[in-house]
Motif scaffolding. Structure first.
Motif, short mmCIF file in Angstrom:
data_model
loop_
_atom_site.label_atom_id
_atom_site.label_comp_id
_atom_site.label_asym_id
_atom_site.label_seq_id
_atom_site.Cartn_x
_atom_site.Cartn_y
_atom_site.Cartn_z
N THR A 329 0.81 -1.22 0.00
CA THR A 329 0.00 0.00 0.00
C THR A 329 0.85 1.27 0.00
O THR A 329 0.42 2.28 -0.58
N ASP A 330 2.03 1.26 0.63
CA ASP A 330 2.83 2.49 0.68
C ASP A 330 3.53 2.77 -0.65
O ASP A 330 4.11 3.85 -0.82
N SER A 331 3.51 1.81 -1.60
CA SER A 331 4.08 2.05 -2.93
C SER A 331 3.01 2.08 -4.02
O SER A 331 3.32 2.38 -5.19
N HIS A 332 1.77 1.78 -3.66
CA HIS A 332 0.68 1.61 -4.64
C HIS A 332 0.45 2.89 -5.44
O HIS A 332 0.46 2.89 -6.69
N ASP A 333 0.22 3.99 -4.75
CA ASP A 333 -0.16 5.23 -5.44
C ASP A 333 0.97 5.74 -6.33
O ASP A 333 0.72 6.25 -7.45
N GLN A 334 2.21 5.63 -5.86
CA GLN A 334 3.34 6.14 -6.65
C GLN A 334 3.50 5.34 -7.95
O GLN A 334 3.66 5.92 -9.03
N ASP A 335 3.45 4.00 -7.85
CA ASP A 335 3.60 3.17 -9.05
C ASP A 335 2.42 3.41 -10.01
O ASP A 335 2.61 3.51 -11.24
N ALA A 336 1.20 3.50 -9.48
CA ALA A 336 0.02 3.71 -10.32
C ALA A 336 0.11 5.05 -11.05
O ALA A 336 -0.21 5.17 -12.25
N ALA A 337 0.56 6.11 -10.35
CA ALA A 337 0.63 7.44 -10.96
C ALA A 337 1.69 7.49 -12.06
O ALA A 337 1.47 8.07 -13.14
N LEU A 338 2.86 6.89 -11.77
CA LEU A 338 3.92 6.89 -12.78
C LEU A 338 3.49 6.09 -14.02
O LEU A 338 3.75 6.50 -15.16
N TYR A 339 2.84 4.97 -13.80
CA TYR A 339 2.43 4.15 -14.95
C TYR A 339 1.35 4.87 -15.77
O TYR A 339 1.33 4.80 -17.00
N ALA A 344 0.01 7.62 -20.80
CA ALA A 344 -0.44 8.85 -21.46
C ALA A 344 0.63 9.46 -22.34
O ALA A 344 0.38 10.44 -23.04
N GLY A 345 1.83 8.93 -22.30
CA GLY A 345 2.91 9.46 -23.13
C GLY A 345 3.72 10.55 -22.46
O GLY A 345 4.62 11.12 -23.08
N GLU A 346 3.40 10.90 -21.23
CA GLU A 346 4.18 11.92 -20.51
C GLU A 346 5.57 11.40 -20.13
O GLU A 346 6.51 12.20 -19.99
N SER A 372 8.02 1.72 -22.32
CA SER A 372 6.81 1.62 -23.16
C SER A 372 7.13 1.02 -24.52
O SER A 372 8.20 1.27 -25.09
N VAL A 373 6.19 0.26 -24.99
CA VAL A 373 6.23 -0.20 -26.38
C VAL A 373 5.03 0.44 -27.08
O VAL A 373 3.88 0.26 -26.66
N ARG A 374 5.34 1.20 -28.12
CA ARG A 374 4.27 1.96 -28.78
C ARG A 374 4.16 1.53 -30.27
O ARG A 374 5.12 1.02 -30.86
N ARG A 381 1.01 0.48 -26.58
CA ARG A 381 0.62 -0.90 -26.77
C ARG A 381 0.70 -1.67 -25.45
O ARG A 381 -0.27 -2.24 -24.99
N TYR A 382 1.85 -1.66 -24.82
CA TYR A 382 2.02 -2.31 -23.51
C TYR A 382 3.31 -1.77 -22.87
O TYR A 382 4.15 -1.17 -23.54
N GLY A 383 3.39 -2.05 -21.62
CA GLY A 383 4.59 -1.66 -20.89
C GLY A 383 5.44 -2.88 -20.57
O GLY A 383 4.93 -3.93 -20.20
N VAL A 384 6.74 -2.70 -20.71
CA VAL A 384 7.69 -3.76 -20.33
C VAL A 384 8.27 -3.39 -18.95
O VAL A 384 8.87 -2.32 -18.80
N ARG A 385 8.06 -4.31 -18.07
CA ARG A 385 8.50 -4.06 -16.67
C ARG A 385 9.57 -5.09 -16.32
O ARG A 385 9.30 -6.31 -16.31
N VAL A 386 10.74 -4.58 -16.08
CA VAL A 386 11.86 -5.43 -15.63
C VAL A 386 11.99 -5.26 -14.11
O VAL A 386 12.15 -4.13 -13.61
N LEU A 387 11.92 -6.39 -13.42
CA LEU A 387 11.90 -6.34 -11.95
C LEU A 387 13.09 -7.11 -11.38
O LEU A 387 13.41 -8.21 -11.86
N GLN A 388 13.71 -6.51 -10.38
CA GLN A 388 14.81 -7.19 -9.70
C GLN A 388 14.58 -7.13 -8.19
O GLN A 388 14.21 -6.09 -7.63
N ASP A 389 14.76 -8.30 -7.60
CA ASP A 389 14.60 -8.39 -6.14
C ASP A 389 15.84 -7.81 -5.47
O ASP A 389 16.95 -8.36 -5.59
#
Length: 727
Positions: A329-339, A344-346, A372-374, A381-389
């Motif tokens: 929850t403490d990272s939810h809003d930040q990740d959602a806003a950035l995505y 939107a292309g910003e 982004s992949v456009r 079209r979709y977003g590519v998310r690379v995640l590292q633990d």
């Protein structure tokens, strides 16, 4: 006032040993300290209650009893058992030599031990033959414990710097390494002589980085986890973060304190992650980092095995979720806003470290690289998310921050005064403990020492240019084992032990010095109290024995019968004992005259309101005056009770005194006035009591003693000069 005829004197004066042995059973208890006597063969013949308390047992007296000492067991200070026949008392009896301030360990029957400071003197007769010996000893365990605690603290301070888990080094304003701890040397693999004294730039891979670091520190900035690369002795590169700040003199950087944290493992992991990102297009499914594709609403469209393992969920579970569903929850809003901005292309891409949770509730830290992949029209079209633990790295960072914070707190709480100087002795740095010890805020640039004034331990003035720090710089050597006294501006003084140590550059040239001042006030106070008590004890024992001997001789000469002589001698001995009791309760310091008079007179006259008046100016008297006044007041009181105003119910007594400043000191005058008693007539001859009082006032105190036998009551006035101590 009674008159007593004298018995003939003894033809031989008793020796010291005979006098001590013939004393009353409780006479030694009047001596403030542990005391015992042995005969020529070492058998215990006398001891006082304080010695019995320190021994923790009651020894047997005489032949067949305890020999040489009343202790349960004896040891040398290092714990080696000490046989009684080898103890200091046995040596004194064998060769007649005195023992001064020797330490032994005493063990009680209950197993407890104490450190005793013994002083032994052989007792000889007039021909010089040893008849026995006397031992005066005291418990100095607290002093030993204090010394051990000081040694431990000094070792802890040095251990703190040398054995810290984090690398620590000190760099001069010219970029020269002045000092480094074991962790710093182990990190880079250099021995101290190949690292300390060299320019710090020699060990940085990137010249612009060290230039930037020194530039920031010179401008007053503080570095927090600044990344850098260092060259190890084996040729490898160490990736580190540096946390540092600078010390300044006259606006110029003097030196820096740097914490070096090895981040090589973290850097390696980051490099591996970056390499995986570069190969993502070809090795998507085989990648060791998490990769996901998400639609505009955040729903996962594709995930690899690494992401499934990272989040502890199956592929099916993840493809039925959005990436926000497993986001904390403490990272939810930040990740959602950035995505949303990315859709939107910003934003073309963004990087985020966030918290996520597994199905079992475990929290993991993820570094998210979202791009982004456009389509050809720029539509999303979709977003590519690379995640590292980076959970482990995050924990390491937390541990590093906690360690740094702990280290800073320890430095702030450092109790010893520390300061540094340049090669000319000008002060370049001091800590808060230095301000507290010196009682003032020194000025950078002051010479030699942070203190206001300095004195040698003998009280002589010590110029700053001759202080230990000045000697260390002038002779280019560390100074150890000396003590000095610092005087604060308010006049208070602090004894301390300095540890000045010269500092050198890479060529061995003297560049300054560092000094630590350790406050030893408590230890010195304990030593002073011990010395004072020992000196006072030696003095009082001699004076008391001389007084008792005089009382015994004069009483026996003037007694009409043996019984009366014994009673008078016992009364005077008890008066002397009361004086010793009073002085002992005040640790043989100054005593209020009002308290002294009340404690001498009230036990003799009892509580009879209105009959006895005691009043005068507030003044404290020293032990010499207190003893003489006690004997004088006791003689006047005994005679008033037996023959004077206090012998009948209508009699009254007033004791008044005053002090008057004189050009050569302070004059104390005391008036003794008896009224309402039987008629008084002068005695036919002067008795022992009158001679004793005159001796106390005129000979011992250098005063004037006037005794008047007025018919209406005895009047006595005596006066003498005192060193005034206001009560």
């Amino acid at each position: 006032m009674s008159n007593i005829e004298a018995f003939p004197l003894e033809t031989r004066t008793p020796s010291e040993y005979e006098s001590l042995v013939s004393m009353g059973a409780n006479a030694l208890d009047a001596i403030p300290g542990a005391v015992y006597l042995c005969d020529r063969q070492g058998w215990l013949v006398r001891y006082n209650s304080e010695a019995e308390a320190l021994w923790g047992r009651t020894p047997l007296l005489g032949e067949g009893g305890d020999r040489f000492c009343g202790s349960y067991r004896l040891y040398l200070p290092d714990g080696t058992p000490l046989a009684f026949e080898d103890c200091p008392m046995a040596s004194a009896l064998e060769d007649g030599a005195a023992t001064r301030n020797q330490e032994v360990l005493i063990e009680r029957p209950d197993g407890t031990r104490l450190v005793a400071l013994v002083n032994i003197r052989a007792l000889k007769d007039s021909q010089g033959t040893v008849q026995g010996a006397i031992n005066c000893f005291q418990d100095v365990s607290a002093h030993h414990a204090l010394e051990q605690e000081l040694r431990r603290k000094n070792a802890d301070l040095e251990d703190f710097f040398e054995n810290s888990a984090v690398g620590l080094h000190i760099v001069s304003g010219d970029g020269i390494i002045l000092r480094a701890n074991k962790a710093e040397l182990a990190l880079l693999g250099y021995p101290a002589d190949e690292y300390i004294g060299r320019p710090i730039a020699d060990f940085h891979v990137d010249e612009p980085v060290i230039g930037d670091i020194l530039g920031k520190l010179s401008s007053g900035e503080c570095l927090e986890s600044y990344p850098a690369r260092l060259k190890a002795k084996d040729g490898s590169i160490k990736y580190v973060t540096i946390t540092s700040n600078g010390r300044f003199e006259d606006g110029k950087l003097f030196n820096t304190r740097c914490f070096t944290v090895d981040m090589t493992c973290v850097h390696t992991a980051e490099a591996a992650r970056q390499e995986s990102d570069d190969r993502l297009s070809a090795t998507y499914e085989a990648a060791t980092i998490g990769i996901a594709e998400a639609g505009a609403d955040g729903r996962l469209l594709r995930v690899n095995d690494a992401l499934c393992n990272m989040l502890g969920r199956s592929r099916e579970e993840l493809l039925d979720m959005t990436f926000l569903d497993y986001t904390h929850t403490d990272s939810h809003d930040q990740d959602a806003a950035l995505y949303a901005r990315q859709v939107a292309g910003e934003l073309d891409h963004y990087v985020l470290r966030k918290r996520a949770f597994k199905p079992d509730g475990e929290t993991v830290y993820l570094d998210i690289h979202s791009s982004s992949v456009r389509d050809t029209h720029g539509g999303f079209r979709y977003g590519v998310r690379v995640l590292q633990d980076v959970t482990l790295a995050r924990r390491m960072e937390n541990q590093i921050r906690d360690s740094e914070r702990h280290m800073r707190n320890l430095l702030e709480a450092l109790p010893a005064a520390v300061y540094t100087t340049d090669a000319q002795g000008r002060i370049t740095f001091f800590n808060r403990a230095a301000i507290e010890l010196s009682g003032r805020t020194p000025q950078l640039g002051d010479l030699w020492c942070v203190t206001w004034k300095l004195f040698n331990t003998d009280g002589s003035f010590l110029p700053h240019d001759q202080c230990p720090m000045a000697v260390a710089l002038k002779e280019n050597r560390a100074i150890r084992g000396v003590e000095a006294i610092a005087e604060r501006p308010d006049g208070s003084r602090v004894p301390f032990t300095p540890y000045p140590t010269p500092l050198h550059d890479a060529e061995g040239n003297l560049v300054g010095a560092i000094n630590m001042l350790v406050d030893i006030s408590e230890r010195k106070q304990a030593e002073d109290r011990q010395k004072t008590l020992i000196d006072e004890l030696n003095h009082r024992v001699k004076n008391t024995l001389a007084t008792v001997q005089s009382l015994a001789g004069q009483t026996s000469r003037n007694a009409e019968s043996a019984k009366e002589g014994y009673n008078r001698f016992e009364a005077r001995l008890l008066a002397l004992s009361r004086a010793h009791d009073l002085l002992t309760r005040r640790h043989w310091g100054h005593t209020p005259l009002a308290s002294l008079a009340q404690e001498v007179l009230l036990p003799i006259f009892g509580a009879e309101p209105g009959r006895v008046t005691i009043e005068g100016d507030g003044i404290d008297v020293d032990t010499r005056v207190a003893l003489s006044l006690t004997m004088t007041l006791n003689e006047l009181a005994i005679n008033a009770l037996k023959y004077g105003a206090m012998s009948i119910e209508t009699g009254r007594l007033s004791v008044n005194w005053n002090v008057q400043p004189q050009s050569n000191g302070t004059l104390l005058t005391l008036d003794w006035r008896e009224q309402g008693g039987p008629p008084v007539s002068p005695p036919e001859r002067e008795g022992l009591g009158s001679r004793l009082m005159k001796r106390c006032i005129e000979r011992d105190l250098g005063g004037v003693f006037v005794l008047t036998y007025a018919p209406e009551g005895v009047l006595c006035r005596f006066s003498f000069m005192v060193a005034e101590h206001s009560a």
